[in-house]
Motif scaffolding. Structure first.
Motif, PDB file in Angstrom:
ATOM      1  N   LEU A  60       0.823  -1.199   0.000  1.00 16.83           N
ATOM      2  CA  LEU A  60       0.000   0.000   0.000  1.00 16.83           C
ATOM      3  C   LEU A  60       0.864   1.258   0.000  1.00 16.83           C
ATOM      4  O   LEU A  60       1.860   1.325   0.717  1.00 16.83           O
ATOM      5  CB  LEU A  60      -0.900   0.022   1.238  1.00 16.83           C
ATOM      6  N   PRO A  75       1.849   5.085   1.034  1.00 19.38           N
ATOM      7  CA  PRO A  75       1.731   5.734   2.345  1.00 19.38           C
ATOM      8  C   PRO A  75       0.407   6.469   2.553  1.00 19.38           C
ATOM      9  O   PRO A  75      -0.132   6.466   3.650  1.00 19.38           O
ATOM     10  CB  PRO A  75       2.903   6.714   2.369  1.00 19.38           C
ATOM     11  N   ARG A  97      -0.974  12.954   5.613  1.00 13.94           N
ATOM     12  CA  ARG A  97      -1.656  12.406   4.432  1.00 13.94           C
ATOM     13  C   ARG A  97      -1.895  13.499   3.395  1.00 13.94           C
ATOM     14  O   ARG A  97      -1.644  13.310   2.198  1.00 13.94           O
ATOM     15  CB  ARG A  97      -2.972  11.768   4.840  1.00 13.94           C
ATOM     16  N   VAL A 130      -2.188   3.956   3.657  1.00 14.41           N
ATOM     17  CA  VAL A 130      -1.901   3.502   5.025  1.00 14.41           C
ATOM     18  C   VAL A 130      -2.344   4.576   6.020  1.00 14.41           C
ATOM     19  O   VAL A 130      -3.011   4.277   7.021  1.00 14.41           O
ATOM     20  CB  VAL A 130      -0.401   3.183   5.202  1.00 14.41           C
ATOM     21  N   LYS A 169      -6.131   4.687   6.357  1.00 13.09           N
ATOM     22  CA  LYS A 169      -6.627   3.597   7.203  1.00 13.09           C
ATOM     23  C   LYS A 169      -6.375   3.893   8.678  1.00 13.09           C
ATOM     24  O   LYS A 169      -7.221   3.622   9.527  1.00 13.09           O
ATOM     25  CB  LYS A 169      -5.986   2.269   6.801  1.00 13.09           C
ATOM     26  N   GLN A 170      -5.215   4.450   8.981  1.00 14.86           N
ATOM     27  CA  GLN A 170      -4.915   4.809  10.367  1.00 14.86           C
ATOM     28  C   GLN A 170      -5.888   5.881  10.865  1.00 14.86           C
ATOM     29  O   GLN A 170      -6.376   5.813  11.990  1.00 14.86           O
ATOM     30  CB  GLN A 170      -3.474   5.318  10.489  1.00 14.86           C
TER      31      GLN A 170
END
Length: 108
Positions: free
Chosen positions: A57, A59, A97, A62, A65-66
């Motif tokens: 995946l 960054p 992000r 990821v 999702k976090q």
């Protein structure tokens, strides 16, 4: 970039002509919604899905999702100090992000 688009279209046309694109999972169904919101390029989104299937995946995904996990945790948290700490972590993740997405948008 035009050469890459031309090559891609040519490879897709060849695969279609040979029937390599028939019978694939999801054939005839609409594409799933793009991860990362409305500003994700559909081609990047398709690439992200392929990478996810293989367990690799980017960054941005990821971090998304976090952030989603932290939002769920925040819903279940009642203590003011704990909520503040979770919101701080969520803000940090969302900022990182956004920075990665902006860098990708600018081609860096």
């Amino acid at each position: 970039m035009k050469a890459l688009a031309f090559l891609t279209e040519r490879l897709i046309a060849r695969a279609e002509a040979q029937g390599d694109l028939r019978g694939l999972e999801g054939e005839g169904k609409p594409l799933p919604p793009a991860e990362g919101g409305a500003y994700v390029d559909p081609i990047e989104s398709a690439g992200f899905r392929m990478m996810a299937r293989e367990g690799a995946l980017p960054p941005e995904v990821v971090l998304a999702k976090q952030a989603a996990a932290l939002r769920e945790e925040l819903k279940a948290t009642e203590g003011e100090a704990e909520r503040r700490a979770l919101m701080t972590r969520l803000a940090d993740i969302e900022m990182r992000r956004a920075m990665r997405m902006e860098a990708r948008r600018r081609g860096r």
